[in-house]
Design a protein around this motif. Structure first.
Motif, PDB file in Angstrom:
ATOM      1  N   LEU A  53      44.075  37.042  37.409  1.00 25.10           N
ATOM      2  CA  LEU A  53      43.574  36.991  38.783  1.00 25.10           C
ATOM      3  C   LEU A  53      42.900  38.308  39.175  1.00 25.10           C
ATOM      4  N   ILE A  54      43.543  39.413  38.837  1.00 24.10           N
ATOM      5  CA  ILE A  54      42.993  40.715  39.195  1.00 24.10           C
ATOM      6  C   ILE A  54      41.673  40.960  38.480  1.00 24.10           C
ATOM      7  N   ASN A  55      41.619  40.574  37.208  1.00 25.19           N
ATOM      8  CA  ASN A  55      40.385  40.761  36.445  1.00 25.19           C
ATOM      9  C   ASN A  55      39.235  39.948  37.007  1.00 25.19           C
ATOM     10  N   LEU A  56      39.550  38.839  37.654  1.00 25.77           N
ATOM     11  CA  LEU A  56      38.511  37.981  38.224  1.00 25.77           C
ATOM     12  C   LEU A  56      38.145  38.376  39.655  1.00 25.77           C
ATOM     13  N   SER A  57      38.791  39.425  40.190  1.00 27.61           N
ATOM     14  CA  SER A  57      38.673  39.727  41.626  1.00 27.61           C
ATOM     15  C   SER A  57      38.164  41.150  41.849  1.00 27.61           C
ATOM     16  N   PRO A  58      36.850  41.350  41.836  1.00 26.05           N
ATOM     17  CA  PRO A  58      36.309  42.710  41.957  1.00 26.05           C
ATOM     18  C   PRO A  58      36.528  43.348  43.318  1.00 26.05           C
ATOM     19  N   ASN A  59      36.773  42.528  44.361  1.00 26.30           N
ATOM     20  CA  ASN A  59      36.930  43.066  45.715  1.00 26.30           C
ATOM     21  C   ASN A  59      38.373  43.018  46.202  1.00 26.30           C
ATOM     22  N   LEU A  60      39.309  42.846  45.301  1.00 20.74           N
ATOM     23  CA  LEU A  60      40.723  42.780  45.671  1.00 20.74           C
ATOM     24  C   LEU A  60      41.180  44.100  46.291  1.00 20.74           C
TER      25      LEU A  60
END
Length: 504
Positions: free
Chosen positions: A354-361
């Motif tokens: 999930l984190i790898n897919l979420s550049p604006n987390l």
């Protein structure tokens, strides 16, 4: 304009604001024409200095997670004082029934442009009176009766910007019916943003185009400028003849602009169209993983908050499904809520994906974590799994723990989250008692480890037998430090807890 970098309005440290308010604003306040404040704390800090903003034209009050109804009275006082500035002509704020009442009764003839953020209530015009001087209004309609009320509340409107995103078709039909009565208006410029994504379909196609057509007819005698922004709309909007039919018989119309997101290919002669694909983001839905059976891939790409409570095998199958061409990303995802589960071996790998897919987390909330050693171990594995984006996390919510924080917990956490700006804890008071240190010593300890930290939030549960004594002691310590202008704090009363929000 007084504003921090985009997206970081709430992360200015208090020392910077204090210097600005006391050393800069009294001398140069007359140069400021636009001011944006984020959250109740910034509003309270600026309140005594509003008289220095003698040429202020635009004011924006943005809500944040610290805003609670207990701030209503102070917000009303801030509104009244702001509206006493004769140069203020544009006001943007979040309103409930009380704040709207204050706004209507306090607005002067100088205020002509109003933006209502997340409004909760628009009363009939005879409830509080009218706002005769408002010429431009921007608002998201959350009730089908609001538009009729608005045009009666602000009878001299010339420009109206309506946001109707993520509304079911019954809303559109009821809105049309409620507005269909003969209501006099002077609208010359109209902007409408509309469309939605439902559980399994992009929208209820059958009525949307007909509704827009019927609704626009109410403005055809006065409208000079029309802008339509449609999201995931039906194929009628991709047909140049159908599109043109929307503005037939508009005798005063001078400008017609459109920007359409559609899954249908438009006529070759139609411009400003965007062929929609699953990885485009359009609204702010919250996706809860335990309900994934009723969600589509497109909705995952849309979500801003990903709630992992109720982790199950669905998640792994979904995330494997996300392995598409061109490395699609969850660009709209800002927050992940995790249910810590030491028995679930896939927890770390799922979170890592999930984190790898979420550049604006920006936010990670960890629930049900009773062992800080294991929590740090799992978070470290995220970095080992190439989740480098975790280093950009700015907010973290950590739960209460039945065990003590292990001795290197904060040091380890600061290495994993070097850019942390906001930390929320619910067991720091217990930690302070057990370590026999003061809250200010604890704050300095955190500052030494988290150099970007600007906000610390401490949750004190009401069911704790000593909560009142603990709260009073912490308040006393913070008040003394506040008198020395070292920090600024507020107390938020919630249903099951008190929250001390400390601006560092």
């Amino acid at each position: 304009m007084i504003q921090t970098r985009k997206g970081n309005e709430n992360n200015v440290n208090y020392k910077t604001i204090y210097i600005f308010l006391n050393d800069v604003l009294p001398t140069y306040g007359h140069h400021i024409q636009c001011l944006k404040l984020h959250g109740a704390q910034q509003q309270r800090a600026f309140y005594p200095y509003l008289q220095f903003l003698t040429n202020l034209e635009s004011l924006t009050l943005k809500p944040d997670q610290t805003y609670r109804s207990s701030d209503s009275n102070q917000l009303n006082q801030f509104i009244i004082k702001s509206l006493s500035l004769n140069t203020l002509n544009k006001f943007s704020l979040s309103t409930d029934k009380n704040t709207l009442k204050t706004l209507i009764r306090s607005a002067s003839c100088h205020l002509t442009n109003l933006i209502l953020i997340q409004p909760h209530h628009i009363p009939p015009f005879n409830y509080f009176g009218q706002m005769l001087y408002i010429k431009c209004l921007s608002i998201e309609l959350n009730d089908d009766s609001w538009l009729k009320n608005i045009l009666q509340l602000m009878p001299n409107l010339i420009e109206l910007n309506l946001f109707l995103v993520d509304k079911p078709d019954p809303f559109y039909l009821e809105l049309h019916d409620s507005f269909h009565s003969q209501i006099q208006h002077s609208i010359e410029k109209l902007y409408i943003k509309f469309g939605m994504i439902t559980n399994n379909h992009y929208l209820y196609y059958k009525t949307k185009f007909r509704w827009i057509e019927s609704f626009l007819n109410n403005f055809k005698k006065t409208l000079k400028s029309l802008t339509l922004v449609g999201m995931y709309v039906e194929n009628n909007f991709a047909n140049i003849h159908q599109l043109q039919s929307l503005i037939d018989d508009f005798s005063q119309l001078e400008t017609f602009q459109y920007h359409i997101q559609t899954s249908d290919r438009p006529d070759h002669c139609v411009s400003n169209y965007n062929i929609n694909t699953d990885n485009q983001i359009f609204n702010n839905n919250t996706l809860e993983i335990d309900r994934l059976k009723s969600f589509t891939k497109a909705q995952l790409f849309m979500c801003t908050k990903f709630d992992m409570i109720g982790v199950s095998s669905q998640i792994e199958s979904l995330l494997s499904f996300l392995k598409l061409k061109n490395n699609p990303e969850l660009v709209n995802l800002k927050e992940i809520v995790c249910l810590y589960d030491s028995q679930n071996l896939s927890f770390t790998s799922i979170l890592s994906k999930l984190i790898n897919l979420s550049p604006n987390l920006q936010i990670i909330s960890i629930c049900n974590c009773n062992n800080t050693n294991l929590a740090i171990k799992q978070l470290k594995e995220l970095v080992l799994n190439r989740s480098e984006r975790i280093k950009n996390i700015k907010y973290i919510n950590l739960p209460s723990t039945h065990d003590n924080f292990h001795s290197l917990f904060f040091s380890d956490l600061s290495k994993l989250f070097p850019k942390l700006q906001v930390i929320t804890f619910s067991s720091i008071p217990k930690y302070i008692d057990e370590k026999e240190i003061t809250l200010l010593e604890m704050i300095q300890y955190l500052r030494n480890h988290f150099i970007h930290l600007t906000h610390l939030k401490l949750q004190i549960m009401k069911n704790d037998g000593n909560f009142q004594r603990t709260l009073d002691n912490l308040r006393e310590e913070l008040s003394e430090s506040m008198k020395q202008n070292k920090l600024y704090y507020t107390t938020e009363k919630q249903s099951k807890r008190f929250v001390l929000s400390i601006w560092l």
